[in-house]
Design a protein around this motif. Structure first.
Motif, mmCIF file in Angstrom:
data_model
loop_
_atom_site.group_PDB
_atom_site.id
_atom_site.type_symbol
_atom_site.label_atom_id
_atom_site.label_comp_id
_atom_site.label_asym_id
_atom_site.label_seq_id
_atom_site.Cartn_x
_atom_site.Cartn_y
_atom_site.Cartn_z
ATOM 1 N N ALA A 1 0.833 -1.205 0.000
ATOM 2 C CA ALA A 1 0.000 0.000 0.000
ATOM 3 C C ALA A 1 0.869 1.256 0.000
ATOM 4 O O ALA A 1 0.566 2.244 -0.697
ATOM 5 C CB ALA A 1 -0.930 -0.006 1.215
ATOM 6 N N THR A 2 1.923 1.224 0.770
ATOM 7 C CA THR A 2 2.816 2.375 0.816
ATOM 8 C C THR A 2 3.385 2.683 -0.564
ATOM 9 O O THR A 2 3.397 3.842 -1.023
ATOM 10 C CB THR A 2 3.957 2.090 1.815
ATOM 11 N N ALA A 3 3.822 1.632 -1.223
ATOM 12 C CA ALA A 3 4.415 1.829 -2.550
ATOM 13 C C ALA A 3 3.424 2.464 -3.521
ATOM 14 O O ALA A 3 3.760 3.382 -4.282
ATOM 15 C CB ALA A 3 4.910 0.485 -3.097
ATOM 16 N N PHE A 4 2.206 1.996 -3.508
ATOM 17 C CA PHE A 4 1.244 2.522 -4.468
ATOM 18 C C PHE A 4 0.764 3.922 -4.078
ATOM 19 O O PHE A 4 0.567 4.777 -4.941
ATOM 20 C CB PHE A 4 0.075 1.537 -4.656
ATOM 21 N N LEU A 5 0.581 4.133 -2.775
ATOM 22 C CA LEU A 5 0.227 5.495 -2.356
ATOM 23 C C LEU A 5 1.333 6.468 -2.762
ATOM 24 O O LEU A 5 1.063 7.561 -3.279
ATOM 25 C CB LEU A 5 0.041 5.556 -0.830
ATOM 26 N N GLU A 6 2.558 6.067 -2.514
ATOM 27 C CA GLU A 6 3.690 6.926 -2.910
ATOM 28 C C GLU A 6 3.669 7.204 -4.406
ATOM 29 O O GLU A 6 4.060 8.276 -4.864
ATOM 30 C CB GLU A 6 5.026 6.263 -2.531
ATOM 31 N N ALA A 7 3.202 6.199 -5.152
ATOM 32 C CA ALA A 7 3.125 6.369 -6.607
ATOM 33 C C ALA A 7 1.871 7.133 -7.029
ATOM 34 O O ALA A 7 1.617 7.288 -8.232
ATOM 35 C CB ALA A 7 3.168 5.001 -7.291
ATOM 36 N N GLY A 8 1.072 7.552 -6.049
ATOM 37 C CA GLY A 8 -0.109 8.351 -6.388
ATOM 38 C C GLY A 8 -1.289 7.534 -6.866
ATOM 39 O O GLY A 8 -2.155 8.033 -7.593
ATOM 40 N N ILE A 9 -1.332 6.306 -6.452
ATOM 41 C CA ILE A 9 -2.401 5.408 -6.911
ATOM 42 C C ILE A 9 -3.328 5.085 -5.747
ATOM 43 O O ILE A 9 -2.869 4.794 -4.640
ATOM 44 C CB ILE A 9 -1.768 4.125 -7.508
ATOM 45 N N HIS A 10 -4.641 5.160 -6.021
ATOM 46 C CA HIS A 10 -5.632 4.835 -4.997
ATOM 47 C C HIS A 10 -5.505 3.371 -4.559
ATOM 48 O O HIS A 10 -5.121 2.519 -5.358
ATOM 49 C CB HIS A 10 -7.051 5.067 -5.527
ATOM 50 N N VAL A 11 -5.883 3.109 -3.318
ATOM 51 C CA VAL A 11 -5.692 1.768 -2.767
ATOM 52 C C VAL A 11 -7.011 1.192 -2.241
ATOM 53 O O VAL A 11 -7.757 1.859 -1.526
ATOM 54 C CB VAL A 11 -4.649 1.802 -1.620
ATOM 55 N N ILE A 12 -7.236 -0.050 -2.619
ATOM 56 C CA ILE A 12 -8.332 -0.845 -2.049
ATOM 57 C C ILE A 12 -7.661 -2.065 -1.447
ATOM 58 O O ILE A 12 -7.056 -2.860 -2.172
ATOM 59 C CB ILE A 12 -9.346 -1.248 -3.142
ATOM 60 N N CYS A 13 -7.729 -2.213 -0.131
ATOM 61 C CA CYS A 13 -6.879 -3.184 0.549
ATOM 62 C C CYS A 13 -7.715 -4.150 1.367
ATOM 63 O O CYS A 13 -8.698 -3.759 2.012
ATOM 64 C CB CYS A 13 -5.903 -2.438 1.471
ATOM 65 N N ASP A 14 -7.297 -5.384 1.364
ATOM 66 C CA ASP A 14 -7.983 -6.371 2.196
ATOM 67 C C ASP A 14 -7.674 -6.115 3.661
ATOM 68 O O ASP A 14 -6.743 -5.391 3.995
ATOM 69 C CB ASP A 14 -7.554 -7.784 1.791
ATOM 70 N N LYS A 15 -8.483 -6.700 4.528
ATOM 71 C CA LYS A 15 -8.278 -6.519 5.962
ATOM 72 C C LYS A 15 -7.574 -7.736 6.524
ATOM 73 O O LYS A 15 -7.616 -8.775 5.881
ATOM 74 C CB LYS A 15 -9.578 -6.282 6.720
ATOM 75 N N PRO A 16 -6.942 -7.709 7.683
ATOM 76 C CA PRO A 16 -6.683 -6.512 8.483
ATOM 77 C C PRO A 16 -5.681 -5.615 7.772
ATOM 78 O O PRO A 16 -4.930 -6.074 6.909
ATOM 79 C CB PRO A 16 -6.105 -7.082 9.771
ATOM 80 N N LEU A 17 -5.700 -4.369 8.172
ATOM 81 C CA LEU A 17 -4.932 -3.363 7.438
ATOM 82 C C LEU A 17 -3.442 -3.659 7.404
ATOM 83 O O LEU A 17 -2.772 -3.403 6.404
ATOM 84 C CB LEU A 17 -5.170 -1.997 8.108
ATOM 85 N N ALA A 18 -2.911 -4.210 8.510
ATOM 86 C CA ALA A 18 -1.451 -4.346 8.606
ATOM 87 C C ALA A 18 -1.134 -5.439 9.606
ATOM 88 O O ALA A 18 -2.016 -6.212 9.994
ATOM 89 C CB ALA A 18 -0.866 -3.008 9.051
ATOM 90 N N ILE A 19 0.123 -5.504 10.008
ATOM 91 C CA ILE A 19 0.441 -6.476 11.054
ATOM 92 C C ILE A 19 0.837 -5.793 12.368
ATOM 93 O O ILE A 19 1.204 -6.463 13.329
ATOM 94 C CB ILE A 19 1.525 -7.483 10.615
ATOM 95 N N SER A 20 0.742 -4.478 12.399
ATOM 96 C CA SER A 20 0.941 -3.775 13.666
ATOM 97 C C SER A 20 0.194 -2.452 13.616
ATOM 98 O O SER A 20 -0.065 -1.915 12.531
ATOM 99 C CB SER A 20 2.425 -3.518 13.940
ATOM 100 N N LEU A 21 -0.089 -1.961 14.788
ATOM 101 C CA LEU A 21 -0.760 -0.671 14.866
ATOM 102 C C LEU A 21 0.129 0.433 14.303
ATOM 103 O O LEU A 21 -0.361 1.349 13.614
ATOM 104 C CB LEU A 21 -1.129 -0.380 16.331
ATOM 105 N N ALA A 22 1.418 0.323 14.568
ATOM 106 C CA ALA A 22 2.338 1.352 14.079
ATOM 107 C C ALA A 22 2.306 1.432 12.554
ATOM 108 O O ALA A 22 2.187 2.513 11.967
ATOM 109 C CB ALA A 22 3.755 1.052 14.575
ATOM 110 N N GLU A 23 2.369 0.281 11.903
ATOM 111 C CA GLU A 23 2.260 0.231 10.448
ATOM 112 C C GLU A 23 0.962 0.868 9.976
ATOM 113 O O GLU A 23 0.922 1.627 9.001
ATOM 114 C CB GLU A 23 2.214 -1.231 9.992
#
Lengths: 382, 382, 382, 382
Positions: free
Chosen positions: D92-114
């Protein structure tokens, strides 16, 4: 991935219900792309509707569409016919004559004679003729059929099928704003059967699909409850089968409180089963003397059900997936037909023009019996 | 507490089903004490059965019982008749003639003529004649009737009633060990109707009880699925009502998987309702265009339902309580009759000998229609 | 038929709910006759109530009743205690001391210490002490227990039990007209637990009854939603069992929309089961990977279920029959105890004073944990 | 018809489950065309999978895909991330950085910090970040939320949510053939939460979505029943809300007999509601003291439900339609964002990256509490 099949559509413009359903169903399994259409008999509306759904080749007239598409190298492989009933036969005839496969809404036609002519033509042209009796696309309906085939019910004794709705409980066709109610209660567009043709044929087909049996005679009465309505809005039928089984069928569009309550129960010497369209992920099976079992596609080992599903058990599927299944099976058959190959066995449950002929035979027999104070009449099927 | 009413019983000895049910039902609300009986036509069995259930005045013969009890100062107030059908009329006649109130199992008799004679006699003697159509004792059935009466359904258009069982799906009457199956499939004891009389009449009564309407003509077919069986085990009927309503009724004792599936649906111009005897604490009500409501006795304000219940909502009541309700209403009426007072209004839903007459009229009309290839026949009621 | 047992009752006068239920339950299977009572602590109400229900030996005081009945040749065999909770222990003690069998409503007492003393006394006196956890009287609950016992679920992993009502969602105890609400929310009469004692103990017992397991520790919180209410009206608990199983229990009397929704689900390594008290004729059983089965007493071969039923499958039984089952089992045990014979095996599922002790231990552990911000606490059973 | 949005996909190659679901969902409403993908970390499998689903721009690596697509004039508008959990954040980070909208499966990440870093990045980049909590796409779930919003339930008091499955009741991850079971029980791919992350977060989100409330503290325990399993397969939680409401949540993947049983019940001062994902066309609503109502999209006037449906009432919709709804709302929002317009109000129920952050906060709080013997912990949300 093989090339997507090119699909055309006749009917289904703005204000229609079933056109949009066909479009989603065709798209869901990614085997068709919708490229051409004559979405309305009104040219401006046809054009606007086509733009709205992303069709580039919009035709003002379906005759022209059949000719033009047949002439193109990239012409449509198949046409979906989603017009009012009275146009099914002429449109289907035109496309079959043009060598184009047909996927047609039910009922097949407005008379048995029309239907039989269509069946003859489809056979001659060696083209697919699929009839969208949606409910036969549900995995658990197909599994029910398999249970019967496998003898799990024993000899069938009793068939009870019903289809209750309430959307026509009041004379909404007179408001002028309900396009659906308008044509479905108009003999000029619907043919001689109202509720009988619209949903009675679904009930009849579902019972035949699952049991593998057509009744040989019936006693029936159609009735119109709503004053001034031009077609029946209620039908009730008693059925006799060649093997001695007995059945009852009723369908009503004035059953206050019912949304789309198509239900089938079949009782055999060894077991009974029950299916309720509003809860289509469940099939109830009860052995004689045993406990009722809630069968789901996750809890049966059934290649036939597996072929008709997309998501794991517990993830409910619905009407659109059942509809999509007909399109998927149609795609499989069209590809085979066009390649001169045998039709894939897993697609063989797709409803055919012959089912449509039986539906029309049912309609005509019901109307005949009803006209004779419900005297039993031979149906005359195969 | 007023004096308990003294109850006698004819039939219901060892091996019977319904006798024990009547005894519990009579006891449940503490308005009756069972003091006398002719529980079996076999004198030894009668004596043994009476001892088993704590009856001190055991008679070998019901004629003698009627005479002897009528002669006693502490003779029975009422008799419960729980014999096979062919004895209902003679036994009831004897007790009515002796001036004793009658609570009789259904169907009332084995012919319409017998039934009409009983009704006439009961009127002449001014005695209670209650017929135990159990299912009319459920609070939610009574509430359903009230909803119809109050116009909540509008004009009734469609009546669908059914009663499915599977206990006779095989020829168990031939085993010689099933007393129930034995007499219920024997024309000499059951009369001319099998499934039709045993459960078809319940379905017919339930529909009439709730809708307040009797059909005016019907088209019917009885059928026997189990080879060698002497009476019908399946019946299907189409109904026409005077107000234009249409209906269907079916009953089957070979519906594999069904236990005791009595279900009624009624659709009117304003709403529909549904009741399923196997889940009798619920009544489903759906206004046209509205959401289905699960009515329970705790969620309706209904004096009529409150009169027919004993425990708070959510504490389910069942078959025995419904049956007990008939005995409670009978007690209320007997006390009033004996005191020369008007019958209490809350007891007025108790089934009567006239309901029994209508049941016999239904049986005879069904059999007549069935014998004429299901031609429509006038029922000839009221 | 053996002599009916003579039953006395303490509590259950006008305005009470459970007294009438006990009376019907005692009567239903015809093993008891109610002959004596101290139905109210108000002498006039006691007398009036006794007359209303046909009790001739009415006492103004339960102490006197215990003495007097013990002294009579035809004194009561057993007493039913249906008072508010705070009187359970003193009344039961008096009757046990008088050598009279006890059938007592739940919860057993208002403290664990009281409960343990009662259990000790009952053992010393060798008298029956039945506790009316009604829901263990349902045939399908007993069958569920048998399935667990027989290993059909494998090792139990997860227990989910809940009991939801809504009758105390508003402060109806303040109206002064609801006797039930009054004492059940009054610590002086109910003891320290409100919802927890009234229905939480039912949920706890049902889970233990079916699984055969008591948890070894729990984390819990009681809560009072209705402002001004003196006792809890909601409780939630997490459970740990010795075998590693985990569980959750919640009970609420403010769950808007719930009538009497006691539900149990148990999941084992081989199968799961589910029971819903509002539909008590069904038990749902699902093998791992298999179809859910709706078990009814007609579709299982179960001596244990057959012992706990009176009518054929499909003829629903309810709360009163479940309650009657406890009285039937009590009668069987009293007769055996009085005759110095072993207790009949089929009656052994009757709830005992020891179940009551466990219920009190549960209450006290929940309250202790709740007072410590829901820290896990050992329950200390077995 | 506006131009279809160009969609890319990362993950979802052969053997995956959710990739195919995303593809159907994206296609169903005809707003997206899938044109690019990095379907597998295995280059050959990526290529083969892409061919199978008709993707022409197949990338062996998602980093390269982000770069390349960002550089193209006809590059993707949005990427669907359907990988195991550990890749969600980096992809997700890579695509956001590239300016691309993201549709992501859950759970969002593997840590709250991420998760928090992702949320921050999405805000900075002003890109859509949709999280596919599918069940919030059901029309009746959205209607439930609306009922709560409108105050129809009054003040919420009790929340009960659960999610039971049985597919991990046995150690199928050890067979090596079940790709799903493999990664979902592997901490390296799933993160620290097993059942908790996979389905517990769905339950948590559903409760929050409908009630509009997040709990402020919780007491929890995760448990692993299957020996050798590396992550939890069962979780139970008690919840406290800021307004005084109480709740319970449990999720289990060893609940024998359960398929995909996500159920929510909410009780307020005025009414209660219940939703069962396996029957998603129904929503049950019960006013305090009133009858339960079965709400369907045809029987409620609800613009919010109408926006989330495609077919008439009685024509059941399922999981794929709910999923498609998220894609439809995503399309509406992407088009608005790209045009610099406000997001259409009817799309505002689409789940966001902030919901994902709350999900991770829930996971971490549950694990913390579980590690402290289920002591209550502040959740620390909003």
């Amino acid at each position: 991935m093989t090339r997507k099949l090119r699909l055309g559509m006749v009917g289904g413009g703005q204000g229609a219900f079933i056109g949009a359903v066909h479009r989603i169903a065709a798209r869901l399994d990614d085997r068709f792309e919708l490229v051409a259409g004559a979405l309305s008999s009104d040219a401006a509306r046809a054009q606007a509707s086509a733009a709205e759904v992303g069709i580039t080749r919009s035709y003002p007239d379906w005759r022209e569409m059949a000719r033009a598409e047949a002439a193109r190298d990239d012409g449509i492989d198949a046409v979906a016919i989603v017009t009012p009933n009275h146009l099914h036969a002429p449109v289907a005839t035109a496309f079959l004559e043009a060598g184009i496969h047909v996927i047609c809404d039910k009922p097949l036609a407005i008379s048995l004679a029309e239907a039989e002519a269509l069946a003859k033509l489809a056979r001659e042209k060696k083209k697919l003729f699929a009839l969208t009796h949606t409910y036969s696309g549900y995995p658990m309906v197909r599994h029910a059929r398999e249970l019967v085939d496998a003898g799990e019910l024993g000899d069938i004794r009793v068939v009870q099928v019903e289809y209750a709705q309430d959307w026509l409980a009041e004379p909404i066709e007179n408001t002028g704003t309900n396009k659906q109610a308008g044509w479905r209660t108009d003999p000029a567009q619907s043919g001689p059967a109202g509720c009988l043709g619209d949903i009675g044929t679904h009930a009849y087909h579902l019972a035949a699909f699952v049991t593998g049996m057509l009744p040989k005679e019936l006693s029936a009465e159609v009735h119109t409850f709503v004053p001034g309505r031009k077609l029946d809005d209620h039908v009730q039928v008693m059925l006799r089968y060649a093997n001695g089984a007995r059945g009852m069928l009723w369908a009503s569009q004035v059953a206050s409180g019912a949304e789309n309550a198509l239900r089938l129960r079949v009782y055999g010497t060894k077991a009974g089963l029950a299916f309720d369209q509003e809860y289509p992920n469940d099939l109830w099976f009860t052995p004689l003397g045993g406990a009722s079992e809630r069968l789901t596609r996750g809890r049966v080992k059934s290649a036939i059900a597996a072929h008709a599903t997309r998501v794991p058990p517990g993830h409910p599927e619905g009407y659109l997936e059942a509809f999509a299944q007909l399109y998927l099976d149609a795609a499989l058959q069209i590809e085979a037909l066009d390649a001169g190959k045998p039709v894939p066995p897993e697609s063989r449950l797709l409803t055919t023009v012959d089912d449509g002929v039986e539906g029309m035979r049912f309609i005509e027999t019901v109307l005949r019996s009803s006209g004779m104070n419900a005297q039993y009449q031979e149906i005359g099927n195969g």
